[in-house]
Design an enzyme around this catalytic site. Structure first.
Site, mmCIF file in Angstrom:
data_model
loop_
_atom_site.group_PDB
_atom_site.id
_atom_site.type_symbol
_atom_site.label_atom_id
_atom_site.label_comp_id
_atom_site.label_asym_id
_atom_site.label_seq_id
_atom_site.Cartn_x
_atom_site.Cartn_y
_atom_site.Cartn_z
ATOM 1 C CE1 TYR A 231 39.807 83.939 94.334
ATOM 2 C CE2 TYR A 231 40.797 86.040 94.933
ATOM 3 C CZ TYR A 231 40.008 84.939 95.258
ATOM 4 O OH TYR A 231 39.432 84.868 96.498
ATOM 5 C CE1 TYR B 54 36.740 87.128 97.629
ATOM 6 C CE2 TYR B 54 35.314 86.866 99.534
ATOM 7 C CZ TYR B 54 36.565 86.818 98.966
ATOM 8 O OH TYR B 54 37.648 86.464 99.732
#
Lengths: 366, 395
Positions: B298, B348
C-alpha cells in the site's frame, strides 16, 4: 453584447451573451497565430551556448565521434532545446508589448482574444504550469524548423493554490525543411484570479460575492476547533490558563497523552492532571507547504515534542524556521491565544543558557 | 490468538475482478461506479447476480449493499459487513468474505469500493472543515487540526521524518519507490500515468507538500470503482476462470495504535499494525518472505512502503533503504512491487485495485507479469488498523 461582469460567477451566463465556459470552448482548435519560423537553422554555436548554460556535459551534442559512438549519424541538438529554435528574440517581444502599452491596435490573434476574454472575467494573472515534449527524431545542424500552434484545450474553472482560474493547453507542431513532423509540444498555462493576501479585506469576500469594498474588515479565519469531550477538554481549559496539563492516573500515577478514560496500566478510571514543566525536545517535525489553509502561515512547522515527563504531544514551534528546525532541539512551552476561545501551547527553542542548565522555565524572548 | 491456521486459508478463492476506468472526474455517481465494478467482477467470474448472497465494503464507502443488490437484481443477502479505518479495510474485505464463505454464512461474496475521491470529497484537502461534533473519533483530531496538522500526508510525514533521522534513509530512497511505481504504471494502459515514467531527479525536483515529502511521494486522487468476487475453492474450480487461492488473510492493529498518528508509542520507525498482519500471514500460510514472487504494498505515501518491507520481513529493520536500491523493487528485480503502478501510478482506489493486481499476477495476466508467480502478497492502508493477503495458485 454586454460586457461580462467580472464579479459574476464565471460559470454562469452573462445576460445576453453565451456563458464564459461556452466562449472559452469556442477557442479550442483555433490556431494561436501565425506560423513561427526559426530565424536560423539548428547550429552548433547555439548548441554550445545552451549546454554551457544548462551545465549539460553529454558529449553527443558537440563531439562528432562521441555522437557516432552513441549510434547517431553525427552530433545532435539537445532535445529540450526544441522551443529555443523558434524563439523570436527579446526585442521583438518587447516591441509588441510596448505597442500594446501605447494602445496600438493590432488584429488580435485567437490567442490574444482568448487572453482578453479571461482578463475581462477577472483572470488577470498568468503562470506557466507544465510542458510536455514528444520527439519524432533528433534535430541535427542544418535543420530548419517551423512551428504551428493551436489551442488544444481550455479547462473549466479550477481552484488552485494560486487562485481560481482556467488552464489553457497549447499544442505546437514542429516541422522540418521537408515538412515532416519532428516534434510536438503541449504547453499549459494557468490564467487565474490572483488570490489576495490572507487576512486582507479582499480575502474575506468569498469568490463570487458581489462586493468587496463594503465588506467589513476581515478577521483572520479561525483555526480548526478541537472537538471537546469529557475526556479531553481539561487540556484546552488548561491551555487557556497557560498551563500544559498531562493526564495522570490517580491510582498508579502513570501519565498519558492523548488522554483516555482509563489507565491501560492498572485499569483505574480515576485520574487527575499534573502541570508539565514545559521543557522538552523535538522528537520529530514536519514543514507543511500544501494545502494552505487560511488560518495558518506557511511554511508551517509542526513538531512532535517529547516532554521531559515522558509523554509526547503535537504542537507548533515559533522562533524557528524550516531551515533551523531539527530533531533533538530543546524547547520550552509558551502559550498563544488564537481567538477568544482557543489558546494553544506553542513551543520555542530554549536559549543556550537555559539549555546548559538554567531551569528557570523562562521562554526565549525574541 | 490462534495463528496455527485460519480455516478459510486454502479453501476459498477470488474468482472475479472488475473495475471502472480510473479518472479524475468520472462524471457519474459513486453508486453507479460501484454497480459497474460489481457487474464487471461478476461477469469476470461467470457468476449471476442472483447467486450473490454476501457483500463487504468499507465503512467509509457511501454505497449501501442493498442499493447495489437492487441495481443488479441480486436476491436475498445473508451476509453484509463493513470495515472501518479507511484504506486499512482493503484486504480485510477479502478476509471477511472468506470467513463468511468458510463458515457457510454465504456462498458468493462481493467485495467493493467506489468513490469520486478526486472530483468529489478529496481526502487530501484535510480535515479543517470537519464539524467538531464531539465523539471519540472527532476528538482525536483535537490533537492535530488546531495545530495545522490536517492531512494524511502531514500525518505520515511526522513519522517519516523520524524514520529518516534514525535509519539514515534519505528522500532519494523514498523516491526509488515512486520511480518503481511510475515505471510500472508507464506500461499499464489502465494507469493514470500510463507512458509517464519519472526519474529520481524529477522526484527530487518536485515541490514540497510537507517536508520531508515531495509531491511525487504522494499518491494521486482518483474517481473509480473496484470489485472482487470470493467463493469457495470447490465452487471456484467449476467456474470458467483460474481460481486465485486465498492462502492467508489477516487484520491487525498494533499496540498504541492511533488513526494515522501513532506517535506516542515506540520509536516511530515501525508499523505495529503491519507487524501484526505480517506475523499472521506467515504463520497461517506456512510461507516466508522468500516464497513471495511479487508484492503490492500500500503506497498512499512512499515512506510506509519502506516500513512495510521491514515489517513483512523482506529485509531487516532499517535496511529498506538498501533493499530498494538498484531496481530491486522494479520488474526484473528481486521483489517487484506494485506492478500495476501502485496508487502513485495506476490509481488511488483505497488499495482495492492492488488486490486486483495480486489476482492478475497469480492468474498470469498482468500487463507487467512477473515470471512464475506462485504467491503474491498484498497489503492494505498503513498508519491505520490494516489488513493483508497472500494469494496463490491452485495446486
Amino acid at each position: 453584447m454586454s460586457e461580462p461582469d467580472p464579479a459574476a460567477d464565471a460559470s454562469a451566463s452573462t445576460e445576453g451573451g453565451p456563458s464564459l465556459d461556452g466562449r472559452l470552448q469556442s477557442f479550442v482548435g483555433l490556431s494561436t497565430g501565425p506560423t513561427h519560423r526559426a530565424p536560423d537553422p539548428v547550429n552548433l554555436p547555439m548548441i554550445r551556448h545552451w549546454i554551457e548554460a544548462m551545465g549539460d556535459r553529454n558529449p553527443v551534442y558537440v563531439d562528432e565521434e562521441a555522437a557516432r559512438a552513441a549510434g547517431f549519424a553525427g552530433i545532435i541538438a539537445p532535445p529540450t532545446m526544441l522551443q529555443a529554435w523558434i524563439m523570436r528574440g527579446l526585442r521583438t517581444s518587447q516591441e509588441a508589448d510596448e505597442a500594446r502599452a501605447r494602445g496600438v491596435e493590432t488584429p488580435g490573434s485567437p490567442n490574444d482574444q482568448l487572453m482578453a476574454v479571461l482578463d475581462e472575467a477577472g483572470f488577470t494573472s498568468v503562470v506557466a504550469t507544465n510542458c510536455d515534449q514528444h520527439y519524432e527524431r533528433p534535430l541535427v545542424p542544418g535543420d530548419r524548423l517551423e512551428a504551428t500552434s493551436t489551442i488544444d484545450a481550455v479547462s473549466g474553472e479550477k481552484k488552485t493554490g494560486l487562485g481560481v482560474g482556467h488552464f489553457i493547453t497549447t499544442r505546437l507542431e514542429f516541422t522540418d525543411q521537408d515538412d515532416q513532423v519532428v516534434a510536438t509540444m503541449l504547453f499549459r498555462i494557468l490564467k487565474f484570479r490572483p488570490r489576495p493576501p490572507a487576512g486582507s479585506r479582499e480575502a474575506a469576500a468569498a469568490p463570487g460575492t458581489q462586493s468587496t469594498l463594503q465588506a467589513p474588515p476581515a478577521e483572520r479565519p479561525k483555526r480548526p476547533r478541537p472537538a471537546l469531550t469529557q475526556d479531553n477538554s481539561f487540556f484546552f481549559e488548561g491551555a487557556r490558563q497557560h498551563k500544559l496539563l498531562i493526564q495522570r492516573c490517580a491510582e498508579c500515577g502513570t501519565l498519558r497523552h492523548p488522554p483516555r478514560p482509563s489507565c491501560a496500566n492498572c485499569r483505574s478510571f480515576d485520574w487527575d492532571t499534573v502541570t508539565a514543566s514545559g521543557r522538552g525536545t523535538i522528537y520529530s517535525y514536519v514543514v507543511n507547504h500544501y494545502p494552505q489553509v487560511p488560518a495558518f502561515d506557511y511554511p508551517l512547522v509542526v513538531a512532535l515534542v517529547e516532554l521531559e515527563e515522558g509523554t509526547r504531544l503535537v504542537a507548533n514551534v515559533s522562533g524557528i524556521t524550516p531551515d533551523t528546525v531539527a530533531i533533538g532541539t530543546a524547547v520550552q512551552v509558551g502559550f498563544e491565544a488564537f481567538d477568544d476561545v482557543l489558546t494553544l501551547p506553542v513551543f520555542r527553542p530554549v536559549v543556550a543558557s537555559a539549555a546548559s542548565g538554567d531551569a528557570s522555565g523562562e521562554t526565549r524572548k525574541s | 490468538m490462534s495463528d496455527a491456521r485460519h480455516s478459510f486459508t486454502g479453501n476459498t478463492a477470488i474468482v472475479g475482478i472488475g473495475a471502472t476506468e480510473f479518472s479524475k472526474e468520472s462524471g457519474r455517481s459513486e453508486l453507479r461506479l460501484a454497480v459497474e465494478a460489481v457487474d464487471l467482477a461478476l461477469r469476470d467470474a461467470g457468476i449471476e447476480p442472483g447467486e450473490v448472497d454476501g457483500m463487504v465494503t468499507f465503512s467509509s464507502d457511501t454505497n449501501p449493499e442493498i442499493e447495489i443488490a437492487r441495481s443488479l437484481g441480486m436476491g436475498e443477502l445473508t451476509f453484509f459487513s463493513r470495515i472501518h479505518y479507511g484504506g486499512g479495510a482493503g484486504c480485510a474485505t477479502i478476509q471477511q468474505a472468506a470467513m463468511a464463505v468458510q463458515s457457510g454464512v454465504a456462498d458468493v461474496v462481493v467485495c467493493y469500493r467506489a468513490f469520486n475521491e478526486r472530483s468529489g470529497n478529496r481526502f487530501g484537502a484535510g480535515v479543517q472543515n470537519r464539524p467538531p461534533a464531539p465523539n471519540a473519533e472527532t476528538a482525536n483530531f483535537a490533537w492535530y487540526a488546531p495545530f495545522g496538522l490536517l492531512t494524511p500526508a502531514q500525518w505520515v510525514a511526522m513519522a517519516a521524518q523520524r524514520y529518516l533521522h534514525v535509519t539514515g534513509a534519505t528522500s532519494e530512497d523514498l523516491g526509488r519507490v515512486a520511480v518503481a511505481d511510475r515505471k510500472h504504471a508507464a506500461t499499464n494502459p489502465k494507469a493514470w500515468f500510463y507512458e509517464k515514467p519519472i526519474t529520481l531527479e524529477e522526484h527530487q525536483a518536485s515541490r514540497w507538500i510537507v517536508e520531508p515529502l515531495h509531491l511525487l511521494d504522494c499518491c494521486q486522487e482518483t474517481d473509480g470503482g473496484q470489485a472482487l468476487v470470493v467463493t469457495s475453492l470447490e465452487r471456484a474450480r467449476d467456474l470458467p476462470g483460474t481460481p486465485v487461492v486465498i492462502e492467508a488473510a489477516a487484520q491487525g492493529a498494533g499496540p498504541g495504535q492511533e488513526m494515522m498518528t501513532s506517535y506516542y508509542y515506540d520509536d516511530l520507525c515501525g508499523l505495529g499494525e503491519m507487524a501484526s498482519v505480517a506475523r499472521q500471514l506467515w504463520q497461517t500460510s506456512g510461507l516466508s518472505p522468500a516464497d513471495i514472487q511479487t508484492a503490492v504494498l500500500y503506497d498512499h505515501f512512499t515512506p510506509y512502503v519502506l516500513y512495510q518491507l521491514e515489517e513483512l520481513g523482506f529485509c531487516g529493520k532499517g535496511e529498506a533503504k538498501d533493499f530498494v536500491k538498484d531496481g530491486n523493487i522494479e520488474l526484473g528485480g528481486g521483489l517487484p512491487i506494485n506492478t500495476h503502478g501502485g496508487q502513485l501510478g495506476e490509481a488511488y482506489l483505497h488499495g482495492m485495485n492492488g488486490i486486483a493486481e495480486g489476482v492478475r499476477q497469480v492468474r498470469g495476466s498482468s500487463v507487467n507479469q512477473v515470471p512464475d508467480v506462485h504467491h503474491a502478497l498484498v497489503t492494505a492502508g498503513t498508519g491505520v488498523p490494516t489488513s493483508g493477503l497472500i494469494l496463490g495458485v491452485d495446486r
